[in-house]
Design a protein around this motif. Structure first.
Motif, PDB file in Angstrom:
ATOM      1  N   ARG A 115     -25.471 -21.541   6.263  1.00  0.00           N
ATOM      2  CA  ARG A 115     -24.853 -20.593   7.184  1.00  0.00           C
ATOM      3  C   ARG A 115     -25.940 -19.615   7.614  1.00  0.00           C
ATOM      4  NH1 ARG A 115     -20.001 -18.684   8.848  1.00  0.00           N
ATOM      5  NH2 ARG A 115     -18.863 -20.113   7.482  1.00  0.00           N
ATOM      6  N   ASP A 174     -20.198 -23.533  14.173  1.00  0.00           N
ATOM      7  CA  ASP A 174     -19.264 -22.812  13.309  1.00  0.00           C
ATOM      8  C   ASP A 174     -19.955 -22.034  12.201  1.00  0.00           C
ATOM      9  OD1 ASP A 174     -17.171 -23.810  14.781  1.00  0.00           O
ATOM     10  OD2 ASP A 174     -16.818 -25.519  13.452  1.00  0.00           O
ATOM     11  N   GLN A 175     -21.128 -22.495  11.783  1.00  0.00           N
ATOM     12  CA  GLN A 175     -21.817 -21.842  10.669  1.00  0.00           C
ATOM     13  C   GLN A 175     -22.884 -20.851  11.138  1.00  0.00           C
ATOM     14  OE1 GLN A 175     -20.745 -22.407   7.427  1.00  0.00           O
ATOM     15  NE2 GLN A 175     -19.139 -23.430   8.595  1.00  0.00           N
ATOM     16  N   LEU A 224     -28.682 -25.372   9.883  1.00  0.00           N
ATOM     17  CA  LEU A 224     -27.272 -25.719   9.991  1.00  0.00           C
ATOM     18  C   LEU A 224     -27.023 -27.163   9.590  1.00  0.00           C
ATOM     19  CD1 LEU A 224     -26.270 -23.959  13.354  1.00  0.00           C
ATOM     20  CD2 LEU A 224     -25.918 -23.147  11.024  1.00  0.00           C
ATOM     21  N   CYS A 227     -24.780 -15.882   3.664  1.00  0.00           N
ATOM     22  CA  CYS A 227     -25.671 -16.616   4.560  1.00  0.00           C
ATOM     23  C   CYS A 227     -26.871 -17.168   3.780  1.00  0.00           C
ATOM     24  CB  CYS A 227     -26.164 -15.716   5.688  1.00  0.00           C
ATOM     25  SG  CYS A 227     -24.855 -15.230   6.845  1.00  0.00           S
TER      26      CYS A 227
END
Length: 252
Positions: free
Chosen positions: A110, A3-4, A105, A74
């Motif tokens: 991210r 997800d990241q 992660l 990020c």
């Protein structure tokens, strides 16, 4: 599961490739797709390649103007390249990149992986924002990969890592990782500090900062560590301004 992890397409040329990338993202559990300044984007041409299953990945993918916007928030950015040598040092293969991404992660970061235009790839200026670079080894008879092929190779390696070692919280939460923007601020401050103490030379300091940048790209720098290093730079510059050679000469 990933997800990241963010996939960034920088100035892609063909809408069909964008659709195929959206499908590859869905296959490997990635839903965060960002498109930067696409050439002649056409949703009607992209959707059939995404298929009905990945339609939502494509339709919700933001289209932004700059690479800086695409990687906002990020904590690490990795670029893809087919060119090596010169400023492009320490280039990883997909398996090595997957290990680094997995570590980032797990640390709560991210991560963005940037894919350049199909015909030219990323320039040196565009790779300067990246924490590291990755290339996909190929046969000499066919060194060019389709954009979606490249994306699925990279995401497959990352997906395998996530299966082998699922993300399980362990112990108290750590300080959050630094963002790419914070890292850029730190590098600028470090460069000013190293110039002030004559560690770096005025002729092309950006080049001599490359080893420093590569060193920090190996570290999942936390916000408290960022604050520490920024404080060290501040004190060093204060000392140089107060007691450095220029100050002594001025007092004579």
């Amino acid at each position: 599961m990933l997800d990241q992890l963010r996939v960034v397409l920088f100035r892609p040329k063909y809408p069909e490739n964008i659709g195929s990338v959206a499908r590859a993202c869905l296959n490997m559990g990635v839903s965060d797709l960002v498109i930067v300044d696409p050439y002649n984007f056409n949703m009607d041409k992209a959707l059939p390649l995404a298929t009905a299953h990945a339609r939502h990945v494509l339709e919700t993918a933001p289209i932004v103007d700059t690479l800086e916007q695409a990687v906002d928030g990020c904590t690490a950015v990795y670029g893809t390249t087919a060119r090596t040598g010169g400023w492009r040092k320490g280039i990883m293969n997909p398996d090595a990149l997957a290990g680094v991404v997995d570590e980032r992660l797990r640390g709560g970061g991210r991560v963005a992986v940037v894919f350049g235009p199909e015909d030219k790839g990323l320039t040196n200026e565009e790779t300067s924002i990246c924490s590291g670079l990755m290339t996909i080894p190929t046969s000499r008879e066919g060194t060019s990969l389709n954009l979606a092929q490249a994306v699925v190779v990279v995401l497959y390696e990352c997906f395998k890592r996530s299966l082998d070692a699922p993300f399980v919280p362990d112990g108290p939460p750590e300080e959050r990782p630094t963002t790419v923007q914070e890292q850029a601020t730190l590098f600028d401050n470090l460069q000013e500090t190293l110039l002030a103490i004559d560690f770096l030379k005025d002729d092309n300091p950006d080049y001599w900062m490359l080893p420093v940048r590569r060193f920090f790209s190996k570290i999942n720098l936390r916000r408290n560590e960022f604050n520490l290093l920024m404080g060290v730079c501040r004190q060093v510059k204060w000392f140089v301004n107060a007691y450095g050679p220029d100050k002594k000469n001025a007092d004579k």
